[in-house]
Structure formats: structure tokens, C-alpha cells
Design an enzyme around this catalytic site. Structure first.
Site, PDB file in Angstrom:
ATOM      1  CG  HIS A 203      51.104  39.977  44.176  1.00 12.25           C
ATOM      2  ND1 HIS A 203      51.165  39.772  42.814  1.00 12.25           N
ATOM      3  CD2 HIS A 203      51.517  38.830  44.729  1.00 12.25           C
ATOM      4  CE1 HIS A 203      51.591  38.550  42.561  1.00 12.25           C
ATOM      5  NE2 HIS A 203      51.812  37.953  43.713  1.00 12.25           N
ATOM      6  CG  ASP A 236      51.154  41.813  40.131  1.00 14.35           C
ATOM      7  OD1 ASP A 236      51.462  42.425  41.165  1.00 14.35           O
ATOM      8  OD2 ASP A 236      51.070  40.568  40.078  1.00 14.35           O
ATOM      9  CB  SER A 318      54.443  35.987  43.434  1.00 12.81           C
ATOM     10  OG  SER A 318      53.181  35.425  43.254  1.00 12.81           O
TER      11      SER A 318
END
Length: 475
Positions: A203, A236, A318
Site C-alpha cells: 500500500h 501487503d 508503513s
């Protein structure tokens, strides 16, 4: 300014839901039966799960079969790394929050927040300095206070947080991804090998996949253009490669996430809210947490059996490394659970001490496959399961996605004798309380692995060995 999962509602998982770390929280979708290919096959294919509707903490499910399309519907309300949490205040699924578009106003909010902090610190420092100077003046007449040694001369051993950070920071990068329309955000990554491959979250780079712009900046300020080598929506995980990579890259050492224990020290590195090269510490709070998060598009979801940590993780963290006390990478920071929005005027959720990371053993396998083939490979059992958050187990549905058979003919589940209606309650020694949990656990394995499945049929418990099959790609 983050790049953690946001937006899309994913089928709720059994426990509290985590939030993606880098993107504005997307509105919680109405609890509609997750009908995506995820549930099916516990392989990442559209599960024949039923929708969910229920209390805010654990969204229920409707009785319709999942949509045949690959990406499962977004979780009720769980943002990715930036704050994805399950539906509502207590759901498991996290939604991926896309980084907020850069804007003068946003930057102003950040500067204002930093200035306020500086003023507070200045006030405290000034007061302390006055007291010290006053006391010293009464005894010697001097108004200066000197430390016994210069801070720069202090020895920081390799095992200390400062020692680990000093060694790991040069091998981490702040990633900026921008789509062709100019939208994007900030995330983190770390050096995977000397060839210039950087590992991060899917992402984080999703905006730059189709013709967008991607850059990676090292703590020295040196910035490199980069390109996406491969990305795996279900896991992910993504791998990018630096263009004109330097010859002196130092890959971070990968640890063994299977050997991590609850209570072990952790160190997280990232760019929370765009503040590059930030280091935070904590411990491993739990292992094997079922986490479902989405990218905010409403059509794709990710599942993981995550490491939980209380190290402060925020939007922008992230894709960054979660390290052990020796500086070995044990996970990739991907999602956080949050109770609300806020933070530097961005409207993004912040850390409340519930962060989630993809175990490095799984991420390493995925990264190697992406570098080798450009596509992810998922393990599967070949059966569609309900995405209900029933806490009773993962039930094989009566109908497969798009009218397909609920149990793939000739597939692993069929060979093991599993049938529609069977409720899977354990995979090896892991308790399975829902379809999302089963999917996350199966994806910690590789195709060809043999697992023991415990299931219930007609009120009786059965156990059978299953050799996992494989599926290539996210579609």
C-alpha cells in the site's frame, strides 16, 4: 502523509482490528457481506464468505456468497498502517489509509505542531536553566553549568537502542509514491540486498504502480528514483529497486520471526507523518494476531498473522523495519489499531500502542518470489470459506465464487475429504475462529507445505493432513 493501509473495508477478523499506517482513514463502509475471493481457498481467492453485520466491535456478515472478483470487499472499518481498525471501534479488519495529498495547508499544520512542541520544550528548559544558574551562582558566582563529559564521547554499545539505530538507519529509506494524477503519500522501506532492492508495503507504493513516480531518500539526504519490481496485495508486501543504486548498500540483517517471544524488545524505524528517520521502541505484545486490512479502494484486502507491538507506529511508518534488540529485522510495520482521528492536522489516526507487523519469515519469502518472478505466490487449500466473524471457526460455504464449486475438484481440500458445511477449527496448533484467520494462517506457509487441519462435521471432530496447493498472482 502516510502510506499504511486505509480505506477499504475487509471482512472482520476475530479480534480487535488494526489500522494501516499511512493514509487518511476512509469512512467505514456499511457492514456488507464481504464477498471477495479472499475467503475462498484460504488462499487469497474470493471466499464464499457471507457478509457481516453486527455490533461495531465485530461486524457480522450477510448471507450472500462472496463476489467472484479477486479482491475481497473492504473490511467494515479498518485502516491500514495508519489506523486501520476493524469495523467500528472494535472490529478486526483494518482499512488502509492513503497518504494525504501534499498541500501547503497540510505542511502548515505540521510546522505548527512542531513549533508548539519546541515552545513547550523551550519553556521547560528555560525554567530548569534558571534554577540551576541561581543555585550555582549562590555557591560559586558562576552562571554556567557543564556536564562531566561531552555527549559525543559517550560510548553507545551495539546492543543499546542508540547502537541499533545508528547501524540500521543508514539502511532505511523514506519512500514517496505519486500517481499520474499527483496523488500519493509517504512511507518507509529498508535495504534488502546489495543490488538495490528495497522491501516495503504494497500500500506504500500502490499509487506509483501504473506509471506513477517513486523515490527513495536515505538519511543522508541522497534521493534515488525507483521502480516497482513486484507487489503482492494479499500479503501487503512490495519490492522496489533503486535506479543507479550505489555500490556501498548495506542490507539489514533478517532475523527469525518464528523465534520471537512475547516481551522481547522491539525498535521501529519509519517516517511517521512525514518525519523521516524516526526511531521508537517497545516490546512484542502478542504473536499470530489475525489482521485484515484494506487499501481504501473498496475492492482489495490483505490478511496477516501479525506480530503485535506497542512501539509507537503512525501513518508513514508503513513498510519500515521492526527490529529486535540486536538490530535484526523481525517484521514489516504495516497497520495500527486506533480509536480516532487526529495528528498534525491531517485527520489521520495515530498510535495508541497497538501496532502490527508482517513477520519477516513470511515477508522474506514473498520478496524473493517478487524479485524472481515479479508476481506473488499464495498457498491455498482449494475451498471457499465464510468471512463471518462467528468465532466458531471457518466454515466451508455451500457455493463458490461466481458459481464455482465451494471445494475445488482435485484440489487439496477435496483430496483431504473436506466438504461444504465443514467448520475448520484448527490449523496445526493454531486455533481458527473465522475465515480471515484461516486465510492469514495459510499464507504464513508456502505451497507444498503439509498442514494438519481439525474440523467439525455433524457435531463430531475430525483431523486430516492437507498438502497446500498454490496460486500465482493477485487476480
Amino acid at each position: 502523509m502516510s502510506t499504511e493501509n486505509e480505506g477499504t473495508a475487509v471482512p472482520p477478523a476475530p479480534s480487535a482490528p488494526p489500522v494501516p499506517v499511512d493514509a487518511p482513514a476512509a469512512p467505514a463502509p456499511q457492514a456488507q457481506a464481504p464477498q471477495g475471493p479472499y475467503g475462498q481457498d484460504a488462499q487469497g481467492q474470493a471466499p464464499q464468505g457471507q457478509g457481516a453485520s453486527g455490533d461495531a466491535g465485530h461486524p457480522g456478515a450477510s448471507s450472500s456468497a462472496p463476489d467472484p472478483s479477486w479482491p475481497p470487499p473492504p473490511p467494515p472499518t479498518a485502516p491500514y498502517g495508519d489506523g486501520g481498525s476493524g469495523s467500528g471501534p472494535g472490529g478486526w479488519g483494518s482499512s488502509y489509509q492513503q497518504p494525504a495529498p501534499k498541500s501547503g495547508r497540510g505542511r502548515g499544520g505540521l510546522v505548527a505542531a512542531v513549533l508548539v512542541a519546541a515552545l513547550v520544550a523551550g519553556g521547560v528548559g528555560g525554567g530548569l536553566g534558571y534554577v540551576l544558574a541561581k543555585d550555582n551562582d549562590e555557591s560559586t558566582g558562576s552562571t554556567t553549568v557543564s556536564a562531566s563529559a561531552n555527549g559525543g564521547d559517550v560510548k553507545r554499545d551495539p546492543g543499546t537502542t542508540a547502537g541499533v539505530a545508528a547501524k540500521a538507519l543508514p539502511s532505511t529509506v523514506t519512500i514517496e509514491a505519486e500517481s499520474t494524477s499527483g496523488e500519493g503519500g509517504t512511507g518507509t522501506g529498508f535495504v534488502f540486498d546489495k543490488q538495490g532492492h528495497i522491501v516495503t508495503n504494497n500500500h506504500v507504493v500502490a499509487d506509483a504502480v501504473d506509471g506513477g513516480k517513486l523515490t527513495a531518500t536515505f538519511p543522508t539526504g541522497k534521493k534515488y528514483d525507483a521502480e516497482v519490481v513486484g507487489h503482492a496485495q494479499g500479503y501487503d508486501v512490495a519490492v522496489i529497486k533503486l535506479k543507479d543504486a550505489p555500490s556501498d548498500l548495506k542490507p539489514l540483517t533478517l532475523g527469525d520471526s518464528d523465534k520471537v517471544a512475547v516481551g522481547d524488545s522491539t525498535i521501529a524505524i519509519g517516517a511517521p507523518f512525514g518525519l523521516s528517520d524516526t526511531v521508537t521502541t517497545g516490546i512484542i505484545s502478542a504473536k499470530n494476531r489475525p489482521v485484515a486490512s484494506s487499501d481504501g479502494s473498496g475492492s482489495q484486502a490483505s490478511y496477516m498473522s501479525a506480530l503485535q507491538t506497542d512501539a509507537s507506529i503512525n501513518p508513514g511508518n508503513s513498510g519500515g523495519p521492526l527490529l529486535d534488540a540486536q538490530g535484526n529485522v523481525i517484521g514489516i510495520n504495516s497497520a495500527i489499531q486506533s480509536t480516532g482521528n487526529g495528528g498534525f492536522g491531517t485527520g489521520q489516526s495515530g498510535s495508541i500502542g497497538l501496532g502490527f507487523a508482517i513477520p519477516i519469515n513470511q515477508a522474506k519469502y514473498v520478496a524473493q518470489e517478487l524479485i524472481k518472478n515479479g508476481k506473488p505466490v499464495y498457498a491455498k487449500i482449494g475451498a471457499s470459506v465464510s468471512l463471518d466473524d462467528s468465532s466458531e471457526g471457518a466454515q466451508i460455504t455451500d457455493q463458490g465464487a461466481g458459481g464455482a464449486a465451494p471445494v475445488e475438484p482435485g484440489g487439496p481440500a477435496a483430496k483431504a475429504g473436506l466438504k461444504p458445511g465443514d467448520v475448520i477449527t484448527k490449523l496445526d496448533d493454531r486455533v481458527i475462529d473465522s475465515g480471515p484467520t484461516l486465510i492469514g494462517e495459510i499464507w504464513t506457509h508456502q505451497p507444498g507445505d503439509k498442514v494438519t487441519i481439525t474440523y467439525e462435521r455433524g457435531g463430531k471432530q475430525h483431523t486430516v493432513d492437507v498438502t497446500l496447493g498454490s496460486r500465482v498472482g493477485d487476480n
